[in-house]
Write a protein that holds these residues in place. Structure first.
Motif, PDB file in Angstrom:
ATOM      1  N   UNK A 129       4.808  46.580  40.068  1.00  0.00           N
ATOM      2  CA  UNK A 129       4.800  45.932  42.188  1.00  0.00           C
ATOM      3  C   UNK A 129       3.994  44.908  43.037  1.00  0.00           C
ATOM      4  N   UNK A 130       4.247  43.978  43.416  1.00  0.00           N
ATOM      5  CA  UNK A 130       3.501  42.810  44.342  1.00  0.00           C
ATOM      6  C   UNK A 130       2.411  43.588  45.684  1.00  0.00           C
ATOM      7  N   UNK A 131       2.066  42.938  45.615  1.00  0.00           N
ATOM      8  CA  UNK A 131       0.540  43.471  46.967  1.00  0.00           C
ATOM      9  C   UNK A 131       0.529  44.661  46.332  1.00  0.00           C
ATOM     10  N   UNK A 132       0.144  45.638  45.533  1.00  0.00           N
ATOM     11  CA  UNK A 132      -0.823  46.016  44.741  1.00  0.00           C
ATOM     12  C   UNK A 132      -2.012  45.807  43.407  1.00  0.00           C
ATOM     13  N   UNK A 133      -2.464  46.653  43.591  1.00  0.00           N
ATOM     14  CA  UNK A 133      -3.990  46.611  42.663  1.00  0.00           C
ATOM     15  C   UNK A 133      -3.413  45.990  41.400  1.00  0.00           C
ATOM     16  N   UNK A 134      -2.129  45.516  41.089  1.00  0.00           N
ATOM     17  CA  UNK A 134      -2.118  45.575  39.467  1.00  0.00           C
ATOM     18  C   UNK A 134      -1.040  43.794  39.646  1.00  0.00           C
ATOM     19  N   UNK A 135      -0.845  43.799  40.983  1.00  0.00           N
ATOM     20  CA  UNK A 135       0.380  42.936  40.916  1.00  0.00           C
ATOM     21  C   UNK A 135       0.307  41.639  40.112  1.00  0.00           C
ATOM     22  N   UNK A 136      -0.673  41.157  39.588  1.00  0.00           N
ATOM     23  CA  UNK A 136      -1.117  40.583  38.849  1.00  0.00           C
ATOM     24  C   UNK A 136      -0.351  40.251  37.388  1.00  0.00           C
ATOM     25  N   UNK A 396     -14.002  42.366  34.813  1.00  0.00           N
ATOM     26  CA  UNK A 396     -12.709  43.091  35.251  1.00  0.00           C
ATOM     27  C   UNK A 396     -11.750  43.227  33.778  1.00  0.00           C
ATOM     28  N   UNK A 397     -10.900  44.170  33.297  1.00  0.00           N
ATOM     29  CA  UNK A 397     -10.373  44.582  32.410  1.00  0.00           C
ATOM     30  C   UNK A 397      -9.423  45.324  32.254  1.00  0.00           C
ATOM     31  N   UNK A 408     -10.488  47.163  35.201  1.00  0.00           N
ATOM     32  CA  UNK A 408     -11.750  48.233  34.910  1.00  0.00           C
ATOM     33  C   UNK A 408     -12.534  47.374  35.811  1.00  0.00           C
ATOM     34  N   UNK A 409     -13.126  47.546  36.644  1.00  0.00           N
ATOM     35  CA  UNK A 409     -14.497  47.003  37.194  1.00  0.00           C
ATOM     36  C   UNK A 409     -15.759  47.418  36.730  1.00  0.00           C
ATOM     37  N   UNK A 410     -16.085  46.248  35.868  1.00  0.00           N
ATOM     38  CA  UNK A 410     -17.285  46.886  34.953  1.00  0.00           C
ATOM     39  C   UNK A 410     -18.707  45.792  35.592  1.00  0.00           C
ATOM     40  N   UNK A 411     -20.225  45.647  34.841  1.00  0.00           N
ATOM     41  CA  UNK A 411     -20.905  44.322  35.221  1.00  0.00           C
ATOM     42  C   UNK A 411     -21.641  44.821  34.638  1.00  0.00           C
ATOM     43  N   UNK A 451     -21.943  48.781  32.648  1.00  0.00           N
ATOM     44  CA  UNK A 451     -22.738  49.719  33.815  1.00  0.00           C
ATOM     45  C   UNK A 451     -20.447  49.850  34.468  1.00  0.00           C
ATOM     46  N   UNK A 452     -20.108  50.953  34.253  1.00  0.00           N
ATOM     47  CA  UNK A 452     -18.810  51.277  34.103  1.00  0.00           C
ATOM     48  C   UNK A 452     -18.322  51.527  35.739  1.00  0.00           C
ATOM     49  N   UNK A 453     -19.149  51.228  36.840  1.00  0.00           N
ATOM     50  CA  UNK A 453     -19.124  51.348  37.682  1.00  0.00           C
ATOM     51  C   UNK A 453     -18.118  52.855  38.263  1.00  0.00           C
ATOM     52  N   UNK A 454     -18.788  53.634  37.746  1.00  0.00           N
ATOM     53  CA  UNK A 454     -17.284  55.196  38.116  1.00  0.00           C
ATOM     54  C   UNK A 454     -16.460  54.909  37.378  1.00  0.00           C
ATOM     55  N   UNK A 455     -15.839  53.955  36.865  1.00  0.00           N
ATOM     56  CA  UNK A 455     -14.573  54.650  35.585  1.00  0.00           C
ATOM     57  C   UNK A 455     -15.342  55.208  34.562  1.00  0.00           C
TER      58      UNK A 455
END
Length: 459
Positions: A129-136, A396-397, A408-411, A451-455
């Motif tokens: 969906x556009x304008x969503x966390x996975x819009x890309x 990002x994954x 998923x945001x990884x450090x 670091x999975x930053x909470x995921x």
């Protein structure tokens, strides 16, 4: 000369507005009927002389380039009306011949009898969906379809983060794209891949038409759509992008065979002659049977990523076990490739990913983790060109799995080795203690801490 009265002028303006309104209204319904195959055909013939018009321009009646939207009538492209995925047979392309269809089938399957499985014929390119966390992000299928869709996801991210002009290049910008942005992005990504496959000289695009040009023979099994192809050659990258954008429904519409059409276009853009030179004894055709379907061989993925159908992921050429010459990757490309599997041995030199793919020009990687494909990327263009940036950075994954609702945001810390202190406890169970995603990251950054930053880590 008598000037027309103000009342007459107003009347003429109203008449023109009414005519314009009715034409646009009629155009909308014509496209709707055509899309649902209920009525008229509303496709435009390909203008070969206009191939060099940029994606942001149209051509007026005098042949002069004219910015889009500056014509006498508003562009119907502004209306969000679906266009047909089957085009008119009078669109100006080259009809497929029996010889071309036979060679295409042999290049894909190694024979002329096999046809695509249902997971392939149903596959197309569709964003979340556009304008969503996975819009890309593209929604992806399974098996060979998944690998192609994920390989195309790399250039999509490249375009959104590093190629688009006048846009912010940060993670939040990926979530703020509209449907219009998605369409332009898909057209740009597909055009870039096909243009590179055509050695930056020309691209060939395959579309399905109403008419059938090839009849099945005892040596050739028809599939109902490959025999209805027309091929369109474009000698300019911007014209390629514009042509794909104008026919985007042929790649993103349900039931359009969009992934197969892209694969056909990729093969014809590369040409059979170049493919024959680039493949080797280990890979004589591009797809391999698997569990009732077909998987892509590495040559297909490398063709999407690098523009060359190299069958292997190591650098350059190497000799195989029987001293045969095997073809790997010759140069760095914009998008990279990483892989890790439980059964992979570090001693198997022919299965190793070389530095050309591990260190691409841009921080975007297609990942093969235990045969499942995903994408890993950074928003920092300097990541692979500045060693100081590579000490502590974010990735990002995107896995494409239905359960994933956001990247998923990884450090990544390449100077902290806490994980090694406990590795000896698990040295006989490789891949069990650490997530496969962590393992594939460590094929690039060997001593990295993730670091999975909470995921919740993927296992």
């Amino acid at each position: 000369i008598m000037e027309p009265s103000e009342e007459a002028q107003n009347s003429q303006e109203l008449d023109l507005e009414e005519i314009t309104r009715k034409l646009l209204f009629l155009d909308k319904w014509r496209e709707i009927f055509s899309y649902h195959r209920l009525g008229t055909n509303n496709t435009t013939s390909q203008n070969h002389e206009g191939d060099r018009i940029s994606a942001g321009e149209t051509e007026d009646g005098t042949g002069r380039s004219q910015p889009k939207g500056q014509g006498h009538l508003p562009s119907s492209r502004l209306c969000s009306v679906p266009k047909p995925s089957i085009i008119s047979s009078k669109s100006g392309g080259f009809p497929v011949s029996l010889a071309m269809a036979t060679k295409l089938r042999q290049t894909l399957f190694g024979n002329t009898i096999q046809v695509f499985s249902s997971d392939w014929t149903k596959a197309y390119f569709q964003f979340h969906e556009p304008f969503s966390d996975l819009a890309f992000a593209l929604q992806v299928g399974k098996g060979g379809v998944q690998s192609i869709q994920m390989a195309v996801q790399g250039p999509i991210i490249k375009y959104l983060l590093f190629t688009r002009k006048g846009k912010d290049c940060n993670f939040l910008s990926l979530c703020r794209i509209s449907k219009h942005d998605q369409d332009h992005t898909l057209a740009a990504a597909l055009a870039g891949i096909l243009w590179a496959a055509g050695a930056a000289q020309k691209a060939t695009i395959c579309l399905i038409t109403e008419d059938t040009y090839v009849a099945p023979t005892p040596g050739y099994s028809g599939d109902g759509f490959s025999e209805r192809l027309q091929l369109f050659e474009l000698s300019d990258k911007e014209a390629t992008e514009k042509f794909i954008y104008d026919h985007l429904q042929c790649f993103k519409g349900e039931g359009c065979h969009g992934v197969i059409l892209f694969l056909y276009s990729l093969i014809f853009s590369r040409t059979f002659e170049r493919l024959q030179e680039e493949l080797d004894v280990s890979t004589t055709h591009l797809l391999q049977p698997n569990a009732g379907g077909f998987l892509c061989r590495q040559a297909v993925l490398n063709l999407i990523l690098t523009g060359r159908a190299s069958p292997h992921t190591f650098n350059g050429c190497q000799k195989g076990k029987s001293q045969e010459i095997l073809h790997g990757v010759l140069t760095r490309s914009d998008i990279g490739y990483l892989q890790w599997g439980k059964g992979t041995s570090d001693d198997d030199r022919l299965s190793q990913v070389g530095s050309m793919l591990k260190t691409p020009k841009l921080p975007v990687w297609l990942c093969n983790i235990n045969g499942n494909y995903s994408v890993l990327f950074s928003t920092n263009r300097q990541l692979l060109s500045d060693w100081k940036v590579e000490r502590l950075f974010d990735l990002y994954f995107y896995s494409g799995q239905p359960a994933q609702k956001k990247p998923v945001h990884l450090t990544i810390d390449t100077h902290s080795h806490h994980w090694e202190s406990v590795q000896h406890e698990d040295e006989h169970r490789p891949g069990r203690r650490f997530s496969p995603l962590e393992m594939v990251i460590r094929t690039k950054w060997r001593d990295a801490t993730i670091n999975w930053n909470g995921s919740v880590p993927f296992f």
